[in-house]
Design an enzyme around this catalytic site. Structure first.
Site, PDB file in Angstrom:
ATOM      1  N   ALA A 167      50.954  36.520  47.484  1.00 24.87           N
ATOM      2  CA  ALA A 167      50.788  37.883  47.981  1.00 24.87           C
ATOM      3  C   ALA A 167      49.565  37.906  48.902  1.00 24.87           C
ATOM      4  O   ALA A 167      48.685  37.048  48.802  1.00 24.87           O
ATOM      5  CB  ALA A 167      50.588  38.838  46.817  1.00 24.87           C
TER       6      ALA A 167
ATOM      7  N   GLN B   4      47.016  39.642  48.836  1.00 28.79           N
ATOM      8  CA  GLN B   4      45.756  39.722  48.101  1.00 28.79           C
ATOM      9  C   GLN B   4      45.610  38.611  47.068  1.00 28.79           C
ATOM     10  O   GLN B   4      44.928  38.765  46.047  1.00 28.79           O
ATOM     11  CB  GLN B   4      45.602  41.100  47.454  1.00 28.79           C
ATOM     12  CG  GLN B   4      45.200  42.181  48.454  1.00 28.79           C
ATOM     13  CD  GLN B   4      43.908  41.835  49.180  1.00 28.79           C
ATOM     14  OE1 GLN B   4      42.995  41.243  48.616  1.00 28.79           O
ATOM     15  NE2 GLN B   4      43.831  42.178  50.449  1.00 28.79           N
ATOM     16  N   SER B   5      46.253  37.486  47.302  1.00 37.40           N
ATOM     17  CA  SER B   5      46.193  36.347  46.382  1.00 37.40           C
ATOM     18  C   SER B   5      44.755  35.869  46.164  1.00 37.40           C
ATOM     19  O   SER B   5      44.037  35.557  47.117  1.00 37.40           O
ATOM     20  CB  SER B   5      47.019  35.199  46.957  1.00 37.40           C
ATOM     21  OG  SER B   5      46.732  33.990  46.267  1.00 37.40           O
ATOM     22  N   ASN B   6      44.370  35.809  44.909  1.00 42.36           N
ATOM     23  CA  ASN B   6      43.066  35.231  44.576  1.00 42.36           C
ATOM     24  C   ASN B   6      43.107  33.714  44.701  1.00 42.36           C
ATOM     25  O   ASN B   6      42.101  33.072  44.984  1.00 42.36           O
ATOM     26  CB  ASN B   6      42.682  35.616  43.149  1.00 42.36           C
ATOM     27  CG  ASN B   6      42.527  37.107  43.001  1.00 42.36           C
ATOM     28  OD1 ASN B   6      41.691  37.719  43.671  1.00 42.36           O
ATOM     29  ND2 ASN B   6      43.332  37.719  42.138  1.00 42.36           N
TER      30      ASN B   6
END
Ligand SMILES: *Cc1c(COP(=O)(O)O)cnc(C)c1O
Length: 299
Positions: free
Chosen positions: A46, A48-50
């Site tokens: 995604a 906003q992938s960490n």
């Protein structure tokens, strides 16, 4: 106040590239990428992938290109978003801003299913190979057996147990599966709160558990019953904030000064509070804080 003996494992404070559970997986994954002589790492996630944020930092430090296929909001085909939900933005905020700073080559695709995104990542990898690069591919969230192995190892750090329950947010599965392996056959239950409504998650976790058992030479893998995965905190979908998670984020910030994130830990903590209230979880409880706070700055 809660009536349980609550501990928090602070993987949000592990330090590397703003912390989070993905740093543990990357210690092993990047060693393998280096051994393979990789010139480029390809992954997906995604926006906003960490994982992509921490991977981008690791790649930059090692002089390896990092290419990531992303979409704003993964969703299941046929799944309806609440009409009031603000579309996640692909503007450079939160993790995406950090990806830019790190020099991650982000390729964006329209919202769709995870399977479609995996296919985009595979074709990017094929193109790069065709162009002469040595490519190391990493599945979403770093959840290869090696990623799960990192959490099998992480269990050895706990010295305040025994815990009756360890609670984790679950998505790509290696956090949950690695810990469940480590505590299989003990009195400690590993409870995962799904942050993704995908119904096949438990099958994916069982497959990952079997691969981990094989890789570590264990005779017995986990059975489906060993995987306690609950869907009651996921809300309206992956990355879609829920009222309960907003409340949990505010409550923990105001009682302990600890920030949770809106996509994973806020939901899992809300799930934990519900399970405590319902009497399903009690005694000595460990909440594994997996990080993710950059997404707080995207709302
Ligand atoms: C990726 C992630 C998770 C989920 O971990 P998995 O191993 O992918 O199941 C939980 N919390 C945060 C903050 C994450 O970034």
């Amino acid at each position: 106040m809660l009536g349980v003996d609550l501990w928090i494992k602070r993987d949000d404070l592990t330090g590397f590239a703003l912390g989070g559970n993905k740093g543990r997986k990357l210690e092993y994954l990047m060693a393998q990428a280096e051994d393979d002589g990789a010139t480029v790492v390809v992954t997906c996630g995604a926006a906003q992938s960490n994982f992509i944020r921490q991977l981008g930092a690791a790649c930059a430090m090692l002089g390896i290109r990092c290419v990531a296929a992303v979409m704003g909001l993964p969703y299941e085909p046929g799944y309806e978003l609440p009409p009031s939900f603000p579309r996640p933005t692909l503007d450079a905020r939160g993790n995406l801003l950090l990806d830019m700073i790190l020099g991650v080559e982000v390729r964006t695709f329209p919202d769709g299913s995870w399977e479609t995104l995996y296919a985009h990542a595979a074709s990017i990898a094929a193109d790069l190979r065709g162009a002469g690069e040595r490519v190391y591919e990493i599945p979403v969230g770093g959840s290869s057996p090696l990623g799960a192995y990192a959490f099998l190892q992480a269990a050895a750090e706990l010295n305040a147990g025994p815990f009756d329950a360890i609670v984790v947010p679950s998505s790509s599965g290696s956090t949950h599966v690695g810990l469940a392996h480590a505590f299989a056959g003990t009195a400690t239950r590993i409870v995962g709160f799904a942050c993704d409504p995908e119904p096949a998650l438990r099958d994916d976790f069982a497959a990952l558990a079997a691969a981990l058992a094989e890789a570590t030479g264990q005779r017995r893998g986990l059975s489906q019953e060993d995987i306690d995965l609950r869907y009651d905190a996921v809300g309206a979908g992956y990355g879609v904030p829920s009222h309960a998670s907003r409340e949990a984020i505010e409550w923990l910030a105001r009682t302990e000064g600890v920030f949770l994130d809106p996509i994973y830990t806020g939901k899992a903590f809300a799930g934990l509070l519900g399970a405590i209230r319902g009497g399903e979880i009690g005694g000595r409880v460990l909440f594994w804080h997996t990080g993710g706070m950059p997404a707080l700055f995207t709302a």
